[in-house]
Design an enzyme around this catalytic site. Sequence first.
Site, PDB file in Angstrom:
ATOM      1  CG  ASN A   1       9.815  25.257  32.724  1.00 41.44           C
ATOM      2  OD1 ASN A   1       8.799  25.682  31.814  1.00 41.44           O
ATOM      3  ND2 ASN A   1      10.424  24.083  32.601  1.00 41.44           N
TER       4      ASN A   1
ATOM      5  CG  HIS B   1      13.537  18.332  32.712  1.00 42.43           C
ATOM      6  ND1 HIS B   1      12.714  18.472  33.843  1.00 42.43           N
ATOM      7  CD2 HIS B   1      13.750  19.459  32.135  1.00 42.43           C
ATOM      8  CE1 HIS B   1      12.354  19.711  33.981  1.00 42.43           C
ATOM      9  NE2 HIS B   1      12.961  20.440  33.178  1.00 42.43           N
TER      10      HIS B   1
END
Length: 470
Positions: free
Chosen positions: A307, A338
């Site tokens: 990521n 998140h």
Amino acid sequence: MAPQTTASCTGSTLLQPISEIINLPLDQVNFVACQLFALLMAVWFRLYLHPSKTSPFIRHVVATLLGFYLALFCFGWYSLHFLVQSGLSYSVMVFAGLEHMHKYCFIVTLGYLILCQITRVYVFDYGMYSADFTGPMMVITQKITSLAFEIHDGPTCSYNDYMAFIEGTGYQPRHQENANGKENGKYKQSEPSSKNDVISKLCTCAISLAIYLSLCKLLPVEHSIDDDFVNSTPFLHQVIYLYLAMLALRPKYYFVWTLADAINNAAGFGFNGYNIDGSPRWDLISNLRILDIEFATSFKMFLDNWNIQTALWLKRVCYERCAINPTAATFLLSAMWHGVYPGYFLTFLTGIAMTMAARAIRHNIRPYFLVSDSYKCIYDVITWAWTQVAISYTVVPFVLLAVGPSLKFYRCWYFCLHLLCLLVVLALPVRSRRRQPKEQQDILQKDSVQDNETDHNSTDNNCNQKDKAT
């Protein structure tokens, strides 16, 4: 089966028959269909809306309308949240003073994202959607806050990358470099082809999807907390099973991120200069390096290649600006970004301990293994194995989401890695570089340069690279 699948999707039901035939949730079918459609439209966009054939305004409008149509197809009226979040953030940028604009924009954008995540998880059905509308909002949060911080700081790098793509100025003639890195007086073609990179990334997508679909049901992470499995399986076999389960889970992310990268490349976005051999690089917005992930020899190396765009965002808006314990602050921000599932916070809190322990080992023990290539090889093999176990152990709550199953897993493992990290940090504190012997400093500095050779080609250095290349 069919009604349940329909109820879990807020987007279009056009592909409902296909969803029933292949026995997959409709929202996942919609997502993959939109990605494939976007790939075709990306090729069309580059061929027929090339900057030499139309104006930047038309390219802006078409890209925006296509994006919003695909959002409506996948998420239905929930996609209106994208407009609300963007509108609120833009208002802050316009009306807030330059001195504090980035802070206010960060609070508003991230706050709205968290509000939507709370309502999705706790107001609506818990874990209801396999492809939820807050996913795109997470990316929007990154883009908007990055722009706000860049405007405050002066260097709008990421925004300039996008504008260069829209205006067609990202393919200016560039000098070729010889093996010594010096310009040889020759120029590359003004617009390199992304065909080979797109094909290569699509092949990676196909392989990743095949591996995931083949193994994900055979090696579920949930099986690692099954009472019969825990009671009847030797601990070493449990460790191996957990590693294999995580290995089978990662291709899902490889598929999604690589496909997104291929779509952008097909549209002409993602060009990042040339390699020494003269081949074009299309990794400007790449989000992962698979081999570096699977063969990572440290916790940091794994995170740096996983990521990537999110890691760069966290570094720019938090790690480099936080005066008190930036590591902990960065992990906590990542958890909030998140979502609000408890498992996310357990994962990132564990990640803080893992990072501190790995840093202590690297600073105190690694120098003794750098005296020869054979010692270095032994160290790399050992740290690779420990890194894979540590990552698997850390990520379990991220997959399980809930508190109960996550704590049950840790209890099954007797919180062993938590305790080990605590002992390492207490026994091997990270010493200041100023206090280390000069020989160790020289070795660490030399080795750090070797370890980070690939990082010099990362997207974090795009501004400097482009200034040099043009």
